[in-house]
Structure formats: structure tokens, C-alpha cells
Design an enzyme around this catalytic site. Structure first.
Site, PDB file in Angstrom:
ATOM      1  N   SER A   7       0.826  -1.199   0.000  1.00 39.81           N
ATOM      2  CA  SER A   7       0.000   0.000   0.000  1.00 39.81           C
ATOM      3  C   SER A   7       0.871   1.263   0.000  1.00 39.81           C
ATOM      4  CB  SER A   7      -0.940  -0.058   1.192  1.00 39.81           C
ATOM      5  OG  SER A   7      -1.959   0.847   1.037  1.00 39.81           O
ATOM      6  N   ASP A  43      -9.340  -5.354  -4.640  1.00 44.78           N
ATOM      7  CA  ASP A  43      -8.875  -4.221  -3.820  1.00 44.78           C
ATOM      8  C   ASP A  43      -9.653  -2.958  -4.191  1.00 44.78           C
ATOM      9  OD1 ASP A  43      -7.498  -2.266  -2.460  1.00 44.78           O
ATOM     10  OD2 ASP A  43      -5.512  -3.041  -2.953  1.00 44.78           O
ATOM     11  N   HIS A  52      -7.464  -5.565  -0.373  1.00 47.83           N
ATOM     12  CA  HIS A  52      -6.237  -4.789  -0.180  1.00 47.83           C
ATOM     13  C   HIS A  52      -5.204  -5.511   0.686  1.00 47.83           C
ATOM     14  CE1 HIS A  52      -3.901  -1.187  -0.277  1.00 47.83           C
ATOM     15  NE2 HIS A  52      -4.013  -0.950   1.014  1.00 47.83           N
TER      16      HIS A  52
END
Ligand SMILES: CSCC[C@H](NC=O)C(=O)N[C@@H](C)C(=O)O
Length: 747
Positions: free
Chosen positions: A602, A690, A722
Site C-alpha cells: 500500500s 482491492d 487490499h
């Protein structure tokens, strides 16, 4: 020294320069190590049962615990429970031990004991003839009293079982049960599914009249907004109350139409319900990891149906908890929009005077006594001392999670654990001053302990009794390192900030050898890596890698100024902090400068991609999980577009008009801007579902690297969001990460 002829020349040369430290390279052996370390479970819940007095006058209670563990063979995270008996006098544990073995829990989505401990409610999911059904069970002593088929009853949609909205709470009287579910949606049909023409007109009319109430035409493809990442299909929560005696379910009315309720509980005397309400107009934004969504505390009166707002109109709140004397509610509060996670204010609402006070305010900079502020994203189910005076919480203080006690009358904060040697502490629950906690560190999986909260002023006398021992991993060592940026990297708006990192090393090093180093910056960017047990870092370290977990400026746990210093400076300040930490660690001399890899997910993936672009010669391998690669292309597709604005240095408004200059700034701050300089081989791991960082971000970077002929491999995980946290995705991601690093560090 004899070398096999098959070793390529470049590897021979690198071996001559420094003696390789031994790293496990065989996939089968790595998998075995991973499998072994997966056998340490994690605690996810603990409840303290009622006090029982034995016939000899001794007092005891039951402690119920729930654990999760990866089952690689079955490819699922299994949940199991174990109970313990704790004999105690007024303030100390006299004897304790397990009162049975572990039992796997299957199909239970939620469960809760009634306050007296006599009854239990369970929400169960079961597949019958291929269809998922939800049942609500009420148990009394040794029998199942009721089982309601919620799916057939069709009063509402699915019950919410998530941490954000979900709850299941007994009324104080134990006659009613409160929970949150999706609002019932109308049955829909196409305009062409109805009765064929050719029917007699009155026949057609009869069918239409019968269907009028339940079926609407032409709405099958209606779009329902949801609450984003990990909350898909959750759109319009409603509060539901089951009257146990009459088996009657009521869906509550009276809640404002622009509010979505959750985290509800019964008001004193069961007169109504208290809940957190999130504004969902003009549209919903992602809620997961986003404590900054406009929300307030509400009370809905059951007799009048009147709904009242109890907290500020312009803040974000969470985790309301009622005191044992039923007089006060504590909750956490922070600002709306801005950084997604921030330093919280601990607030208290007095039920009778209707006054709100701030018990602990936002802390801009660490205080003299070391207190850095409140960062907990959720309070434990119970958090009050028995006398309703103090509140307990586990909270990041720099890179350690401590147990803090807050005196609600003075606002004084004391740590129960800051002097302990262990890494990090998690408060699972507290009831009648008996705390249930779990403690772990980077080289020690979680254990389970209980202890009585000491009197005010005697917090240093805290003593713990271990209910479940663990197995420390003696081959891993770790330390915390502090860093102060040099003057040229200081933030002029927020000067003098520092940051830290956790360094894990294999304890045994071959004399004269150098260690390969894996650098791991966290995501967020407003989150923190604390000194607790992580499966992947422990396995990497046992394989022979050292691992550096960096809490760059902007992390939680260091004061609000630290957090505020980052928005507008992502891609520079955070990147330089990570590089400073790595450069400083390399000066220790234990590491092979030619064998450094970077791994991140991320925003951590954003940093990994930035680092290989801005320091092209430095990192020999890169692994990025669902990385943010281009803010300008992400803003239109992520569930949290405000993140892109705020982190790029702009204010966010729901009616924002994007200017070319803003998009240019976003592009300039993104890793894609530096992609032409990248030489490092990149492994991308993307989750098909995601919603936070849509997989197109990774694909955009993949295409750029392919065009530049930089080695790149993409792993695609269907059915994953995610976090890529399904057991098969996580374990496959780990193995491929390890092997990618081994291959490209030429180990
Ligand atoms: C628009 S995505 C922003 C990055 C993301 N932030 C919040 O969700 C992130 O970095 N998440 C971290 C917590 C992660 O998934 O590890």
C-alpha cells in the site's frame, strides 16, 4: 576454498568480497519454516465470566478466550476457544489454569453471553441446499432455547459482523438483543418477467395487485453505494431489536435518513439505544482504516422514537463505552478529513448532567513523561475500572504498544507496562478490575496473562499471571533505533521531529560474515509498526535475513505534529527518512551493502517503488503489495479519494473540482514519476478485489517496467482485497517474496 564450476562468475566475485552469511534458500525448507511458525495462534477475544463462590468460600471466575490460527492444509484461518479458571481474592489471582481443551468454532459470526452469564446469543451462518442462511440462536444453560431463521423471516438483510458497525448486545434486563443489519431491499423483477400477455385482463390485474407490495419492477440493476474496502455489500445499516420472549424482531425507526448507525449499545435502564452514526451524504467514502469520517454519538429513545445527537457535529468518533455504574460514556474523537488516522481525544459524556468533557486532549509533541497521545483505533469491549473512575487501553507509544490507565477525573495517564522488558501489550478485556492481556515481541509469539488493576497510585506494582505460555524464538534478536533527520531534512513547519525503526537480526552470525537486509516501511502512511510478533518478519529472520521496520515521520505514536508533518511531503520526507534509517543501520558494519531489498504494501509499496526510483543502484530486489504508484490516476477509482488530496497537500471537499495543477502535483509525488530510473527487479502482488488501491495502480507500474525492460513479475490474487490476507494468498505471497529476494540478491 573449492567452488563448483556451475556458480556464475558474478556470484564468485561477490563471495570473494565478503563471506556470505548463511541464508536458507531451498523452497521446501522455507515452506517448512513458515509452516512451523504458523503454529503460533493469536488471541482475538477474551471475556471474564461472573464471580462464583465455591462451597468452601473461595471465589473464582471463568475466562473465555478465542484464538485464530492459519491452517495451511485446510487453507483457512481457524478460530478456536479455550477456557481458564481463575481463583482470586479481592485483588490478586490465587490459582489459575485451563479448564478444558481447545474447541474449534465453526459457523459462528458473532456470539455474546448475557450479563448474568446464564444465556448466550449466537449469530450463525449455515449453507442449506447451496444457499447461505443466517440464524440467531439463544442458548440457556445447557440447551438451545430458540433458533430464528433470519433469512426466512426477512425483516432485514444480512447481519453486520464487522468491527466498524457490527455489534450484538444484550439489554441490561436480558430480555432483548440488539444488533445491526443491512436494511431490507425490495424484491425486484424486470419489466419483462411479469405475466405473459394473453392473460385475461382481470387475471393480470389480480397478479399485479398480489405482487404490488413486495416486488418492484426495473430496479434489479440499481447501484447501492457501499462503505468501501472490506465493507462491500454494506450500505444502509439498521438497528434491530429482538424481543426474546416473543421472538419478535423490530427494525428501529427514528434514525435520521442521512445517518448510518453502528457500534450500538443499550442506554442505562434500557430506555433507548446509544450508537455511532456516520453521515453518508452526499456519498459514502471508505471507512476501513479511516477514523476521520464525520460521525457523532446519538441516542434514540425507544418510547418516543426521538433521536438526539450527543456529541459534536463536526468531528469523527468511535468506540463508545458505558461505565459499570451506567453514568458515563467514554469515546474517542478526532478531526474530519485530514490524515486518516490521527492522535485522538478521549472524551466523556455524563449521562445525567449531559455534559461532555475532554479527558485527554490531542498531544502535539511527546510530553516530558514520555506520553505521546492516544492512538488506539478501538477500545476493548470493556475498558472501565470497577469503580468507574479509570479507563484502560492499549496504545502505541512510539514503536511499543503499552497498557495505559487514564484517570477520568484528572486526565492523568499512567503506563502499566512502560518499565517491562517485553515488546507490546494488548488489552483484550477488563471486568471487575481483572484484566486479560496478550503480550508479544518480534521474537516471542503472543502469550495470555491476567492480572488485577492496582489501586490508583500503585500502578508500578502491577503483577501478571500467565495463563498460556508461549515459545520465545531464541534465534531472533531485535532492537529499537532512534533517528533525528539532519538539518537539511528537518521539516520547517514542524521542526525537531524524530522517528524510529525496529531492527531484527538472526542471533547467530557466522564470524566475518555480512547479513542481507530487508527494508520494510509500513503503509498508511499514518500507521505504525510496533514491537510485536509478525509471522513474516520472524520467518525471514530465521532464514538468515535481517529486517528493518521503519516508522518514518508521519507514523502514529509520536505525537500529532509528527503525523501532520507528512501530508504534502509524501514521496520526499518519508522516502528520505527510510533511506536515512537504512544508511545509519549500514554503518553498524554487520550488513552486506550489495544485498539490500525493499518490501512494502500500500503506502509501504508506494515507498518501496519510490526508493528504487530515487536510489536506483541501492536496492537489489523490490516487492510491492497493492502499491500506490500514481495518485493522479488513483483519485477517481479508490474508495478514499480524500487520501490522494490530503497526502498530496490539499484540503478535501466532497464537491472538489480537480484542477490540472493538482493532478500535476499528484503525479510529481508519485513513484511513476521516477520509473525511468528503476533498475531493481520488481515483484508485484495485486488483489483483484482491492477497493482501496485498485489493481490498475500496480498494472500501470508493471507496464512501465515492461516497456523499460526492467525485470518484473506480477502475481494476481482473485478473491482478495487490499490486505491479501486469505491464507493461500498470504502464504504464496510470503514464499514468492522470499524466493524473489534470494534470486535477485544472488544468495
Ligand atoms: C488510497 S490508499 C492509501 C494507502 C493505505 N491507506 C489506508 O488504507 C495503506 O497504506 N494501507 C495500509 C494500512 C496497508 O494496507 O498496509
Amino acid at each position: 576454498m573449492m567452488f563448483s564450476r556451475r556458480i556464475p562468475l558474478h556470484r564468485l566475485l561477490s563471495r570473494c568480497a565478503v563471506m556470505d552469511s548463511k541464508v536458507l534458500r531451498e523452497a521446501a525448507e522455507i515452506a517448512q519454516l513458515y509452516r512451523d511458525q504458523c503454529r503460533f495462534p493469536a488471541l482475538c477475544r477474551a471475556d471474564v465470566g461472573p464471580v462464583i463462590t465455591s462451597r468452601y468460600g473461595g471465589q473464582y471466575c471463568n475466562v473465555y478466550t478465542e484464538w485464530t490460527q492459519r491452517d495451511l492444509e485446510r487453507n483457512e484461518n481457524v478460530k478456536f476457544c479455550r477456557q481458564y479458571i481463575v481463583f482470586h481474592d479481592d485483588k490478586s489471582v490465587v490459582y489459575s489454569g485451563p479448564s478444558g481443551n481447545c474447541t474449534e468454532i465453526k459457523g459462528e459470526l458473532l456470539s455474546v453471553d448475557s450479563p448474568s452469564g446464564d444465556m448466550k446469543a449466537v449469530l450463525r451462518e449455515s449453507t442449506i441446499k447451496g444457499e447461505d442462511k443466517q440464524f440467531l440462536e439463544i442458548w440457556h444453560k445447557n440447551r438451545k432455547l430458540k433458533c430464528l431463521n433470519l433469512t426466512t423471516l426477512s425483516k432485514h438483510g444480512k447481519v453486520y459482523e464487522d468491527d466498524q458497525f457490527g455489534c450484538m448486545v444484550w439489554s441490561h434486563s436480558e430480555t432483548h438483543l440488539l444488533y445491526v443489519a443491512e436494511k431490507k431491499r425490495p424484491k425486484t423483477e424486470s419489466y419483462f418477467q411479469g405475466p405473459e400477455t394473453g392473460l385475461l385482463a382481470d387475471e393480470e390485474e389480480t397478479i399485479k395487485t398480489d405482487k404490488k407490495e413486495e416486488t418492484v419492477l426495473g430496479q434489479q440493476f440499481e447501484y447501492y453505494e457501499d462503505w468501501g474496502e472490506a465493507l462491500v455489500n454494506k450500505s444502509s445499516p439498521v438497528l434491530c431489536v429482538l424481543d426474546i420472549e416473543g421472538s419478535n424482531i423490530t427494525v428501529l425507526e427514528g434514525i435520521p435518513a442521512n445517518i448510518s448507525p453502528g457500534q450500538a449499545f443499550w442506554a442505562p435502564n434500557d430506555t433507548g439505544l446509544v450508537f455511532v452514526g456516520w453521515w453518508h451524504e452526499p456519498f459514502r467514502l471508505g471507512l476501513k482504516y479511516c477514523a476521520n469520517r464525520r460521525s457523532s454519538l446519538f441516542y434514540v429513545d425507544l418510547a418516543s422514537g426521538k433521536c438526539e445527537q450527543l456529541s459534536s457535529n463536526s468531528s469523527a468518533v468511535c468506540s463508545p463505552r458505558l461505565s459499570p455504574d451506567l453514568c458515563r460514556i467514554v469515546y474517542m474523537e478526532c478531526g474530519v478529513f485530514g490524515p486518516h488516522q490521527q492522535c485522538n481525544r478521549l472524551c466523556m459524556y455524563d449521562w445525567y448532567t449531559k455534559q461532555t468533557s475532554v479527558v485527554v486532549d490531542v498531544v502535539q509533541r511527546a510530553r516530558e513523561d514520555g506520553f505521546t497521545g492516544i492512538y488506539s483505533s478501538m477500545l476493548s469491549p470493556r475498558c472501565w475500572s470497577a469503580d468507574s473512575q479509570r479507563v484502560l487501553m492499549s496504545c502505541a507509544q512510539r514503536c511499543r504498544k503499552d497498557l495505559l490507565v487514564v484517570d477520568t477525573s484528572t486526565g492523568e495517564v499512567t503506563s502499566l507496562t512502560s518499565q517491562s522488558e517485553e515488546g507490546s501489550w494488548n488489552l483484550l478485556n477488563i471486568h471487575r478490575d481483572l484484566m486479560v492481556v496478550s503480550c508479544s515481541s518480534p521474537n516471542c509469539p503472543p502469550d495470555l496473562r491476567v492480572g488485577f488493576l492496582p489501586e490508583k497510585g500503585s500502578e508500578s506494582k502491577m503483577s501478571w499471571v500467565t495463563l498460556e505460555e508461549t515459545q520465545p524464538q531464541a534465534d531472533i534478536s531485535w532492537q529499537t533505533l532512534n533517528f533525528s533527520p539532519p538539518p537539511e531534512e528537518d521539516n520547517s513547519q514542524y521542526p525537531g521531529l524524530d522517528f524510529n525503526a525496529i531492527l531484527l537480526k538472526p542471533k547467530e552470525m557466522t564470524a566475518g560474515s555480512k547479513l542481507p537486509l530487508i527494508v520494510m516501511p509500513h503503509g498508511g502512511p499514518h500507521s505504525v509498526l510496533v514491537s510485536e510478533w509478525f509471522l513474516s518478519t520472524a520467518v525471514l529472520c530465521k532464514m538468515g535475513f535481517s529486517v528493518l521496520l521503519v516508522n518514518y515521520r508521519g507514523s502514529l505514536g509520536f505525537g500529532q505534529d509528527n503525523i501532520l508533518s507528512l501530508p504534502g511531503n509524501i514521496g520526499t520526507q518519508d522516502v528520505k527518512d527510510v533511506q536515512l534509517a537504512v544508511d545509519s543501520v549500514l554503518k553498524q558494519g554487520d550488513f552486506d551493502k550489495q544485498k539490500i531489498a525493499v518490501v512494502g504494501g500500500s503506502h509501504g509499496g508506494f515507498l518501496a517503488c519510490h526508493l528504487i526510483g530515487q536510489y536506483p543502484e541501492f536496492y537489489k530486489a523490490c516487492v510491492a503489495r497493492n502499491p500506490v504508484t500514481n495518485l493522479a490516476s488513483m483519485i477517481g477509482s479508490t474508495d478514499i479519494p480524500d487520501w490522494c488530496m490530503v497526502e498530496a497537500g490539499y484540503e478535501y471537499n466532497t464537491d472538489i473540482h480537480l484542477e490540472p495543477a493538482i493532478l500535476e502535483q499528484m503525479l510529481n509525488k508519485s513513484p511513476i514519476k521516477h520509473v525511468s530510473k528503476v533498475k531493481t527487479p520488481v515483484l508485484l502482488m495485486l488483489g483483484e478485489d482491492d477497493k482501496r488501491v485498485p489493481s490498475k495502480q500496480g498494472i500501470e507500474y508493471y507496464r512501465a517496467l515492461k516497456a523499460l525492460q526492467v525485470p518484473v513479475r506480477l502475481l494476481w490474487y482473485p478473491g482478495n482485497n487490499h490486505s491479501l490476507s486469505k491464507v493461500d494468498a498470504e502464504s504464496d505471497g510470503f514464499m514468492n517474496t522470499a524466493l524473489w529476494i534470494i534470486q535477485h540478491l544472488s544468495l
